[in-house]
Write a protein that holds these residues in place. Sequence first.
Motif, PDB file in Angstrom:
ATOM      1  N   ILE A  51       0.977  -0.900   0.020  1.00 10.22           N
ATOM      2  CA  ILE A  51      -0.212  -0.074   0.125  1.00 10.22           C
ATOM      3  C   ILE A  51       0.978   1.556  -0.431  1.00 10.22           C
ATOM      4  O   ILE A  51       1.772   1.443   0.412  1.00 10.22           O
ATOM      5  CB  ILE A  51      -1.187   0.168   1.819  1.00 10.22           C
ATOM      6  N   THR A  52       0.947   2.350  -1.229  1.00  8.91           N
ATOM      7  CA  THR A  52       1.408   3.220  -0.624  1.00  8.91           C
ATOM      8  C   THR A  52       0.744   4.384   0.213  1.00  8.91           C
ATOM      9  O   THR A  52       0.607   3.714   1.039  1.00  8.91           O
ATOM     10  CB  THR A  52       1.507   4.017  -2.143  1.00  8.91           C
ATOM     11  N   SER A  53       2.088   5.289   0.295  1.00  4.33           N
ATOM     12  CA  SER A  53       1.850   6.432   1.404  1.00  4.33           C
ATOM     13  C   SER A  53       0.540   7.136   1.419  1.00  4.33           C
ATOM     14  O   SER A  53       0.249   7.278   0.190  1.00  4.33           O
ATOM     15  CB  SER A  53       3.499   7.022   1.294  1.00  4.33           C
ATOM     16  N   SER A  54       1.032   7.963   2.231  1.00  2.33           N
ATOM     17  CA  SER A  54      -0.289   8.875   2.440  1.00  2.33           C
ATOM     18  C   SER A  54       0.120  10.621   2.021  1.00  2.33           C
ATOM     19  O   SER A  54      -0.420  11.305   2.467  1.00  2.33           O
ATOM     20  CB  SER A  54      -1.087   8.986   3.881  1.00  2.33           C
ATOM     21  N   LEU A  55       1.096  10.589   1.323  1.00  2.00           N
ATOM     22  CA  LEU A  55       2.118  11.607   0.321  1.00  2.00           C
ATOM     23  C   LEU A  55       0.670  12.103  -0.916  1.00  2.00           C
ATOM     24  O   LEU A  55       0.926  13.149  -0.977  1.00  2.00           O
ATOM     25  CB  LEU A  55       3.103  11.097   0.161  1.00  2.00           C
ATOM     26  N   THR A  56       0.288  10.706  -1.285  1.00  2.00           N
ATOM     27  CA  THR A  56      -0.806  11.599  -2.055  1.00  2.00           C
ATOM     28  C   THR A  56      -2.523  11.187  -1.260  1.00  2.00           C
ATOM     29  O   THR A  56      -2.395  10.722  -0.886  1.00  2.00           O
ATOM     30  CB  THR A  56      -0.890  10.441  -3.150  1.00  2.00           C
ATOM     31  N   SER A  57      -3.667  11.659  -1.881  1.00  2.00           N
ATOM     32  CA  SER A  57      -4.400  11.990  -1.261  1.00  2.00           C
ATOM     33  C   SER A  57      -5.112  10.302  -1.323  1.00  2.00           C
ATOM     34  O   SER A  57      -5.911   9.969  -0.742  1.00  2.00           O
ATOM     35  CB  SER A  57      -5.855  12.750  -2.518  1.00  2.00           C
ATOM     36  N   THR A  58      -4.348   9.531  -2.279  1.00  2.00           N
ATOM     37  CA  THR A  58      -5.742   8.353  -2.642  1.00  2.00           C
ATOM     38  C   THR A  58      -3.949   7.351  -2.304  1.00  2.00           C
ATOM     39  O   THR A  58      -3.302   7.201  -2.538  1.00  2.00           O
ATOM     40  CB  THR A  58      -6.509   7.620  -4.341  1.00  2.00           C
ATOM     41  N   HIS A  59      -4.143   6.002  -1.873  1.00  2.00           N
ATOM     42  CA  HIS A  59      -3.593   4.791  -1.685  1.00  2.00           C
ATOM     43  C   HIS A  59      -3.825   3.910  -2.932  1.00  2.00           C
ATOM     44  O   HIS A  59      -5.220   3.309  -3.176  1.00  2.00           O
ATOM     45  CB  HIS A  59      -4.250   4.022  -0.286  1.00  2.00           C
ATOM     46  N   ARG A  75      -4.001   0.432   6.086  1.00  2.00           N
ATOM     47  CA  ARG A  75      -3.484   1.391   6.814  1.00  2.00           C
ATOM     48  C   ARG A  75      -4.102   2.409   7.484  1.00  2.00           C
ATOM     49  O   ARG A  75      -4.967   2.960   7.401  1.00  2.00           O
ATOM     50  CB  ARG A  75      -2.210   1.863   6.673  1.00  2.00           C
ATOM     51  N   ASP A  76      -3.476   2.593   9.603  1.00  2.00           N
ATOM     52  CA  ASP A  76      -4.611   3.932   9.671  1.00  2.00           C
ATOM     53  C   ASP A  76      -2.779   4.669  10.394  1.00  2.00           C
ATOM     54  O   ASP A  76      -2.678   4.604  11.332  1.00  2.00           O
ATOM     55  CB  ASP A  76      -5.175   2.921  11.201  1.00  2.00           C
TER      56      ASP A  76
END
Length: 118
Positions: A51-59, A75-76
């Motif tokens: 799963i990608t990071s939260s640096l972008t708006s969607t994972h 992720r939380d």
Amino acid sequence: QVQFVESGGGLVQPGGSLRVSCAASGIVFRIYDMAWYRQIPGKQRETVASITSSLTSTHRTDYADSVKGRFTISRDNAKGTVYLQMNSLKLEDTAVYYCNFNPPARSWGQGTQVTVSS
């Protein structure tokens, strides 16, 4: 230094479900791409889901073909935790499950054992 603590493994019958969790500490969790890996004794560790990071708006999530449609990674960021929901478990899902960055760092947690058996 990052620490990963996996939990939630256990014994489950084929077709059953299990959710494993991994708490990461010592990092700014939200900026990291994360993944779940698994290892069977005598075999190489394989990537199960990412799963990608939260640096972008969607994972963005990706899955190994062997678990696609059965496993879900999430992720939380507030809890610094990544989850793996495993449904329709098969005998071949038996392994020790680990979380780490994607790609992984050199440091690994202790993992959590998932055993699928009747």
